[in-house]
Each structure stands twice: as structure tokens, then as C-alpha cells.
Design a protein around this motif. Structure first.
Motif, PDB file in Angstrom:
ATOM      1  N   THR A  71       0.819  -1.209   0.000  1.00 53.92           N
ATOM      2  CA  THR A  71       0.000   0.000   0.000  1.00 53.92           C
ATOM      3  C   THR A  71       0.856   1.264   0.000  1.00 53.92           C
ATOM      4  O   THR A  71       2.089   1.206   0.143  1.00 53.92           O
ATOM      5  N   TYR A  73       0.752   3.316   2.436  1.00 54.83           N
ATOM      6  CA  TYR A  73       1.288   3.311   3.801  1.00 54.83           C
ATOM      7  C   TYR A  73       2.591   2.513   3.851  1.00 54.83           C
ATOM      8  O   TYR A  73       3.597   2.978   4.417  1.00 54.83           O
ATOM      9  N   LYS A 104      -4.905  10.556  -1.805  1.00 52.04           N
ATOM     10  CA  LYS A 104      -5.170   9.121  -1.885  1.00 52.04           C
ATOM     11  C   LYS A 104      -5.273   8.530  -0.485  1.00 52.04           C
ATOM     12  O   LYS A 104      -4.657   9.023   0.463  1.00 52.04           O
ATOM     13  N   ASP A 105      -6.036   7.456  -0.377  1.00 55.69           N
ATOM     14  CA  ASP A 105      -6.130   6.724   0.884  1.00 55.69           C
ATOM     15  C   ASP A 105      -4.814   5.981   1.137  1.00 55.69           C
ATOM     16  O   ASP A 105      -4.205   5.445   0.209  1.00 55.69           O
ATOM     17  N   TYR A 107      -4.286   3.216   2.340  1.00 55.45           N
ATOM     18  CA  TYR A 107      -4.320   1.757   2.244  1.00 55.45           C
ATOM     19  C   TYR A 107      -4.729   1.237   0.869  1.00 55.45           C
ATOM     20  O   TYR A 107      -5.079   0.073   0.730  1.00 55.45           O
ATOM     21  N   ILE A 108      -4.619   2.091  -0.147  1.00 50.71           N
ATOM     22  CA  ILE A 108      -4.783   1.567  -1.496  1.00 50.71           C
ATOM     23  C   ILE A 108      -3.430   1.051  -1.989  1.00 50.71           C
ATOM     24  O   ILE A 108      -2.369   1.458  -1.501  1.00 50.71           O
ATOM     25  N   ASN A 109      -3.476   0.146  -2.954  1.00 46.36           N
ATOM     26  CA  ASN A 109      -2.254  -0.448  -3.475  1.00 46.36           C
ATOM     27  C   ASN A 109      -1.467   0.594  -4.262  1.00 46.36           C
ATOM     28  O   ASN A 109      -2.009   1.265  -5.145  1.00 46.36           O
ATOM     29  N   GLU A 112      -1.428   1.045  -8.140  1.00 41.91           N
ATOM     30  CA  GLU A 112      -2.540   1.675  -8.845  1.00 41.91           C
ATOM     31  C   GLU A 112      -2.265   3.146  -9.182  1.00 41.91           C
ATOM     32  O   GLU A 112      -3.034   3.765  -9.920  1.00 41.91           O
ATOM     33  N   LEU A 113      -1.211   3.701  -8.649  1.00 38.11           N
ATOM     34  CA  LEU A 113      -0.929   5.125  -8.850  1.00 38.11           C
ATOM     35  C   LEU A 113      -0.382   5.392 -10.242  1.00 38.11           C
ATOM     36  O   LEU A 113       0.261   4.537 -10.858  1.00 38.11           O
TER      37      LEU A 113
END
Length: 199
Positions: A71, A73, A104-105, A107-109, A112-113
């Protein structure tokens, strides 16, 4: 190799493609070894400094940023985990993302960015590292549009100055370099030229 002493807080490096700008950055944290001469950090030759310890203090963001599996994070705290440090609180991480206009959150992967978002994520990761004393940035705005580039670079430079860090950046954008650099190094295929205070 001629002697270049970098003392100013923000140093810009510009020059034609193939002039050695990126190689110069890699030499500064011992990712490449000079064929002759010595490079010193705090009056110690780089050959006398453990490379891992050096890279915890002299941190590089390459033009194509390294993004780790996991993520956002995970990517922001991996430097702290590698150095055995306490990870920042989520609030600190969110503030860093906000500063870099990365909405962005956590905890998104990270895979994907977009390219520009990955570039900002890599910048955020090094800015959060407590051990860092010098930031080496290779084309830190190459994947960003002009407006975002100016905002992000301005925030990064403000952050480095407010936290008493040194910043050395390679950029193709001479206008950005002239705006933000205390000293400008112009490189070509055979030589370099150092311009004085606040060009």
C-alpha cells in the motif's frame, strides 16, 4: 576530477542529456564509484563510510521512482523499517500526502498510482526519513504537469529548509532551477560551470 564543494542548502544541476548529471548524483551516495579522485561527506571519504549508513543520510530519489509491493502506507514507512526506526503516525503520513497534493487513501495499493503520483510518493518517503541529511533528487518533477511541479517542488524545498536539510536536484527545467536553487551547476559533456549565489 575537478573540485566542487557544495555548501548551499539547495543546489540545482542542469545540462544537456548525456552530460553526467544522474551519474553525478549516483556518485554522491556511492551507488557508482569514481574512476579517479575522492568524494567527501562531512570531511570523510565515501570509501571510508559504510554504504548502507551513507544512504540512510544521503537519500536519493531516482527519476524512475522505486515503488514497493503493498500500500501507500507500506511505501511511506519502509525507510523507517529498514533503518529500525519508529514509523510515523498516520496523521504525519496524511499530512505529507496532502503537502504533495497526493489525495489518496493510505491503504490503497501503490501499484494503482499514476507515474506522477508514484513520483510524489517516493518524494514523501524520503522526506519522512528522520536519518536523512541530504536529499538527492533526479528530475523530481519529470512526471508532473507544470502547475503541480511548481507546487510540489516548492513544498519539498520549503520542507528541506525548515528541517535544515541539504537538497541537490537534477532538473531539465532551468526556470525551476533558477527559481529555487541557491547555486546552479551547469554540466556539459566535457566540463561544468558553477554559478554563484541565487542565480
Amino acid at each position: 576530477m575537478n573540485h566542487v564543494k557544495i555548501e548551499e542548502q539547495v543546489t540545482g544541476i542542469v545540462g544537456q542529456s548525456g552530460s553526467g548529471k544522474s551519474t553525478f548524483l549516483r556518485l554522491l551516495n556511492n551507488l557508482d564509484t569514481p574512476s579517479k579522485g575522492n568524494i567527501y561527506y562531512n570531511d570523510r571519504s565515501l570509501v571510508d563510510i559504510d554504504p548502507i549508513k551513507l544512504r540512510q543520510k544521503v537519500v536519493m530519489v531516482p527519476q524512475t521512482p522505486v515503488i514497493f509491493d503493498g500500500t501507500i502506507y507500506d511505501n511511506l514507512v519502509i525507510g523507517h523499517e529498514f533503518c529500525g526506526q519508529r514509523s510515523p503516525q498516520e496523521k504525519e503520513l496524511q499530512e505529507m500526502l496532502q503537502m504533495l497534493q497526493l489525495d489518496k487513501d493510505l491503504y490503497i495499493n501503490a501499484s494503482e498510482l499514476s507515474g506522477g503520483e508514484k513520483q510524489r510518493l517516493a518524494l514523501g518517503r524520503v522526506l519522512l526519513m528522520d536519518t536523512a541529511e541530504v536529499y538527492l533528487l533526479d528530475e523530481p518533477s519529470s512526471a508532473l504537469d507544470d502547475k503541480t511541479a511548481e507546487h510540489v517542488l516548492g513544498k519539498v524545498i520549503d520542507f528541506s529548509k525548515n528541517h535544515d536539510k541539504q537538497l541537490i536536484m537534477v532538473t531539465h527545467d532551468q526556470d525551476l532551477a533558477k527559481k529555487y536553487a541557491d547555486k546552479l551547476i551547469k554540466m556539459d559533456m566535457y566540463s561544468y560551470n558553477v554559478e554563484g549565489e541565487k542565480v
